[in-house]
Design an enzyme around this catalytic site. Structure first.
Site: not given
Ligand code: PEP
Length: 252
Positions: A9, A11, A97, A169, A175, A215
């Protein structure tokens, strides 16, 4: 067996030039992997989709969108419909999300409409769920995830569930650099699979892909993916570097 998937993703990141280069690199690295049964998807910003559809090898890399409108068409300034995405060659759409839920106040009624439109237009759905830190601290993460699934996903038929992937998630891990431990991820994924089983039966539960997001990076992916109910990842930050992203694919 259920499909294992790594989805990136992006973003609101990358210029069209940088995004095109990233897509080209990912496509090449995935091609270099040779025959693999791991599904790879990238979700660039809307503005890049048409260009990137012509860059990637669609047999090897699936094109996903990060969102779609909750309405079919009409006077909804600034929105992009599911049918528009489908016509661009988009194969999958991320819905629910946590950033959409919190910054754009997407509630379960809106998410349900989006879920239905994605499936109506013959795309795959990546449905995100997960608790915030305060909910984890209170120990109510299972109730939160159950509610999110029941409110916006479990109205679907068993046949429709075939086109759905669930992404767990934990919001506190997105993040932040703080990853759920492999045990925490496995525990929640097993719980989600048990909910799917109760609602749809054993065969749907066994074939539903459940991704972990938060992450995830090359250094922690293998440990997370080695859990029996973790079928891959939804990757944010680490999807912006082709080597890291494909490194995560390789960690299976
Ligand atoms: C996300 O936003 O779906 C995500 C998993 O972000 P990150 O890997 O940066 O934590």
């Amino acid at each position: 067996m259920r499909k294992r998937i790594v989805a990136g993703n992006w973003k609101m990141n990358t210029s069209i030039e940088d995004g095109s280069k990233l897509a080209e690199e990912v496509s090449k690295l995935v091609l270099d992997l040779g025959n693999t049964d791991i599904g790879v998807a990238i979700a660039p910003p809307f503005t890049h989709l048409a260009t990137i559809a012509n860059i990637i090898d669609s047999e090897k890399v699936c094109l996903a969108a990060q969102n779609c409108a909750s309405e079919e068409s009409g006077a909804y300034t600034g929105e992009v419909s599911a049918s528009m995405l489908k016509k661009l060659g988009v194969d999958a759409v991320i819905i629910g999300h946590s950033e959409r839920r919190s910054y754009f106040k997407e509630d379960h009624a809106t998410l349900t409409k989006k879920v239905n439109l994605v499936l109506k237009h013959n795309m795959k759905l990546i449905f995100c769920c997960g608790e915030v830190l305060d909910e984890r601290d209170q120990g109510i993460q299972n109730d939160i995830v159950k509610k999110q699934l029941e409110e916006s996903l479990f109205h679907l038929s068993a046949e429709e569930m075939d086109n759905c992937r669930i992404a767990y998630e934990p919001v506190w891990a997105i993040g932040t650099g703080r990853t759920a431990s492999p045990e925490q991820a496995q525990e929640m994924h097993a719980f989600i699979r048990s909910l799917v089983k109760t609602k749809y039966g054993d065969s749907v539960a066994e074939s539903t892909t459940i991704l972990y997001g938060g992450s995830c990076k090359p250094s922690n992916a293998s440990e997370l993916f080695s859990n029996p109910d973790v079928d891959g990842g939804l990757i944010g930050g680490a999807a912006l570097k082709a080597d890291d992203f494909v490194g995560i694919v390789k960690s299976f």
